[in-house]
Design an enzyme around this catalytic site. Structure first.
Site, PDB file in Angstrom:
ATOM      1  N   ASP A 451       0.839  -1.201   0.000  1.00  0.00           N
ATOM      2  CA  ASP A 451       0.000   0.000   0.000  1.00  0.00           C
ATOM      3  C   ASP A 451       0.875   1.253   0.000  1.00  0.00           C
ATOM      4  OD1 ASP A 451      -2.278   1.538   0.195  1.00  0.00           O
ATOM      5  OD2 ASP A 451      -3.022   0.597   2.030  1.00  0.00           O
ATOM      6  N   ASP A 520     -10.721   2.325  -2.964  1.00  0.00           N
ATOM      7  CA  ASP A 520     -11.203   2.115  -1.598  1.00  0.00           C
ATOM      8  C   ASP A 520     -12.721   2.220  -1.559  1.00  0.00           C
ATOM      9  OD1 ASP A 520      -8.818   1.617  -0.459  1.00  0.00           O
ATOM     10  OD2 ASP A 520      -8.533   3.593   0.423  1.00  0.00           O
TER      11      ASP A 520
HETATM   12  C1  DGJ Z   1      -5.762   1.953   2.085  1.00  0.00           C
HETATM   13  C2  DGJ Z   1      -6.153   0.733   1.322  1.00  0.00           C
HETATM   14  O1  DGJ Z   1      -6.644   1.064   0.067  1.00  0.00           O
HETATM   15  C3  DGJ Z   1      -7.160  -0.049   2.154  1.00  0.00           C
HETATM   16  O2  DGJ Z   1      -7.636  -1.144   1.431  1.00  0.00           O
HETATM   17  C4  DGJ Z   1      -6.496  -0.468   3.430  1.00  0.00           C
HETATM   18  O3  DGJ Z   1      -5.469  -1.363   3.150  1.00  0.00           O
HETATM   19  C5  DGJ Z   1      -5.981   0.740   4.180  1.00  0.00           C
HETATM   20  N1  DGJ Z   1      -5.162   1.562   3.339  1.00  0.00           N
HETATM   21  C6  DGJ Z   1      -5.202   0.317   5.391  1.00  0.00           C
HETATM   22  O4  DGJ Z   1      -4.600   1.369   6.019  1.00  0.00           O
END
Ligand code: DGJ
Length: 695
Positions: A451, A520
């Protein structure tokens, strides 16, 4: 070899396209043709010769140069801008010679040199015949004794057939709302899309398509992308002489690169193609290219995964994750991924990033206990990491405050209470490689979600090896080095690229990652549009899609499953709150997905009715041998219950007979495609129809 050469002319041919370059009478390297393939090499038009019209409109403006530098009377967007050591900011490139090679793909290299200064410029063309794609990039070499400053080095300028009547398609968005398609008229001047954020960005996508009157299924489309995970720029320029050109490359905004004597600078690839039959055909070529050429694990089906993020946020520990894993396994999940919250002192987003070892309170036995439980349930284990980041509240930051991107005289702006480690630095690269090597060698981990949750600020690097503005490129090179080293050490691990959703989705990262977490936003009706945009350039197997609880009071679970089944299926809801009926429905959908996923992940995708344009949408996947297909239909909301559109299938063999689930009697492929079918749905209903060839 699909490259025809003569001392002054070069023709590149793919299965269906031709691309021609040549020297004109003035010795300028000139673009000649890019369109459908012609029968003979001699068929391609001769280069345009310079015509002087007035002292304000000099010949260079009339000649579509293949790779123009900034020099003399050139005022259009140049591909290359250089300052030599004596301050001269003028580049006069002369053609020198060419070379070709055949392996692993046919390549043409055209060598140019400045007429007086020691700079060599090589234009590279790699031919992907099967996919009608050409990859272009450039190598700059300093042949002298003094440094040369590169201020812009695009990878390619693509010239369209003469005309100023084109449409430009691109995608824009933001966090939670990626991949919105826009098709707009190109008018004289420059149109720019770009990223200045250090990553690819949610806000614009490094993809373009140019057409005159194309639809999803018909018409000429010139399209392309840029294989890079940092700052990029695509400009579309229409000149005063009705010449339309697309430039693709590293963003020159705040960029400079000091090229020292004997050094070379190689740009990333700009990959483009041409089709005669619409946007859908362009996407399918890119999908095949990604699956067959780019991805590290080609032809490997992705497992159905569970991800704990939306269920537990940072509140993870061995007992609660093991409990979720049990429910997940019971539904047929194959890979259990623990997201954020597992490492030292990570209870909220304010601390822990940088200290990549299990939190002792949450995981007193390390990760081993949880992984053992997950494996005992028959699932693989996956882990979330965000290695490029550091919280000021971390042991790593306390030890190395100088490792972050910053200007010493300025405050360090935090976003999500974190700062960015400077991956241009070799000590930072080594640290990340070493901590991840430890985690991966000590634990049975099959999947990593990588990430990156913020964009850059104060892009300083006080002890940079060259010009501090090299940061933009050195960061991404460092990232690729880290990821590449880890891939070599752990070749079986599947990596997923995530940057707060779709902030890092590009052909560059897919050399390392097999999958992308595309947004997200997991609300299913919004997701339909996001997924469709993503499909413009990336295939369904790279698109991780979870079923979550977002919108659960409005959108039925089956609908949410069907949306996620259009990609690489995952589940991300709080399974503790799913009742028996939910779990049974989930198990049923997962079983069905496992049956049809080879068609979805490896087949040809046809966007039949766009969810970006209509609240009733349809998408179809067809197996490569055309013997099977799957149709997904979604009705979000239509106020008129009686007027559902006909659905015309695509990609079937017109003369073969097919049966479609729930429809009587076999009909020819031609009939399903031309006469079509109607799928009755109520608002917020969806359907999956299997299609099978019977004769
Ligand atoms: C952003 C990601 O897109 C989410 O799926 C998740 O992993 C969060 N970060 C965790 O902090």
């Amino acid at each position: 070899m699909p490259i025809h050469t003569s001392p002054t002319s070069w023709v590149i041919e793919t299965k269906n396209t031709g691309y021609a370059i040549g020297l004109n009478e003035a010795g300028l390297l000139t673009h000649r043709y890019w369109r459908a393939r012609l029968p003979f090499a001699a068929d391609y038009p001769a280069p345009v010769n310079p015509i002087e019209r007035s002292s304000f409109d000099m010949p260079q403006h009339y000649t579509p140069e293949e790779y123009p530098g900034y020099s003399a009377l050139r005022y259009f967007d140049p591909a290359l801008k250089i300052t030599f050591a004596d301050g001269t900011r003028d580049l006069v490139l002369h053609y020198v010679d060419f070379s070709t090679s055949a392996s692993p793909y046919p390549e043409l290299a055209l060598h140019l040199k400045d007429e007086a200064y020691p700079l060599s410029v090589t234009l590279h063309y790699r031919v992907h015949e099967e996919y009608d794609l050409i990859a272009r990039w450039v190598t700059l070499e300093n042949l002298g004794n003094e440094p040369i400053l590169i201020e812009r080095a695009f990878s390619a300028k693509w010239t369209l057939p003469h005309g100023d009547d084109y449409f430009f398609s691109h995608m824009f968005g933001r966090h939670n709302n990626e991949y919105n398609m826009k098709r707009e008229v190109l008018t004289p001047g420059l149109k720019t899309i770009e990223s200045r954020r250090l990553t690819t960005s949610h806000h614009h996508t490094p993809w373009f398509a140019i057409d005159r009157n194309a639809t999803e299924d018909s018409g000429e489309v010139w399209f392309g992308t840029f294989a890079w995970s940092g700052n990029w720029k695509i400009t579309a320029e229409v000149t005063e002489f009705a010449s339309t050109r697309i430039s693709v490359g590293l963003n020159d905004w705040d960029f400079a690169w000091k090229l020292n004597p004997a050094e070379t600078f190689v740009t990333p690839e700009s990959i483009s193609g041409y089709v005669k039959d619409g946007f859908g055909a362009a996407s399918r070529l890119m999908h095949d290219y990604v699956r067959n050429i780019l991805l590290p694990h080609k032809n490997q089906l992705h497992k159905v995964l569970y991800n704990s993020w939306e269920a537990t946020l940072f509140d993870v520990d061995e007992i609660s994750q093991s409990k979720l894993a049990e429910v997940a396994a019971g539904m047929g999940i194959e890979l259990f991924v623990m997201d954020d919250g597992w490492f030292h002192n990570r209870n909220l987003d304010n601390a822990g990033l940088g200290d990549w070892f299990p939190d002792k309170t949450k995981f007193p036995n390390g990760l081993g206990g949880l992984i053992k439980n997950v494996n005992a349930l028959g699932m693989d284990f996956g882990l979330w990491v965000e290695p490029e980041m550091v919280n000021p509240d971390s042991d790593l930051y306390r030890a190395h405050p100088d490792w972050v991107i910053h200007f010493p005289s300025r405050a360090r702006t935090e976003a999500r209470r974190q700062l960015i480690l400077n991956l241009g630095r070799t000590d930072v690269q080594e640290y990340i490689i070493s901590v991840l090597t430890t985690i991966l060698s000590e634990n049975n981990i099959q999947f990593i979600k990588w990430d990156m949750n913020r964009n850059v600020s104060e892009p300083g690097w006080s002890d940079a090896p060259g010009d501090a503005r090299e940061l933009w490129v050195r960061y991404v090179q460092g990232l690729y080095h880290v990821w590449g080293t880890l891939r070599e050490r752990f070749p079986n691990v599947i990596w997923q690229s995530c940057s707060g959703g779709g902030g890092r989705a590009d052909f560059g990262i897919l050399h390392f990652a097999d999958q992308i977490w595309i947004s997200d936003n997991t609300e299913a009706t919004a997701r339909l549009s996001i997924q469709e945009g993503f499909s413009q350039f990336l295939p369904a197997n790279t698109m991780e899609a979870w079923v979550t609880d977002w919108g659960r009071n409005v959108v039925p679970l089956e609908f949410r499953f069907h949306v996620s089944m259009c990609g690489s299926l995952g589940v991300g809801g709080n399974l503790n709150e799913w009742d028996q009926a939910d779990r049974e429905l989930a198990a049923h959908c997962i079983r069905l997905y496992k049956e049809i996923r080879p068609i979805i992940q490896f087949g040809d995708q046809y966007r039949l009715i766009s969810p970006q344009k209509s609240m009733f949408s349809a998408v179809q996947y067809v197996s490569k041998d055309q013997s099977e297909a799957v149709l997904f239909v979604f009705r979000v909301y239509l106020s008129d219950p009686t007027n559902l559109p006909m659905i015309h299938l695509r990609g079937l063999n017109p003369t073969a007979l097919y049966e479609v689930d729930g429809y009587s009697g076999p009909r020819s492929g031609a009939s399903w495609m031309e006469a079509g079918l109607r799928v009755e749905l109520k608002n917020l209903q969806s359907k999956i129809l299997k299609i099978k060839q019977v004769e």
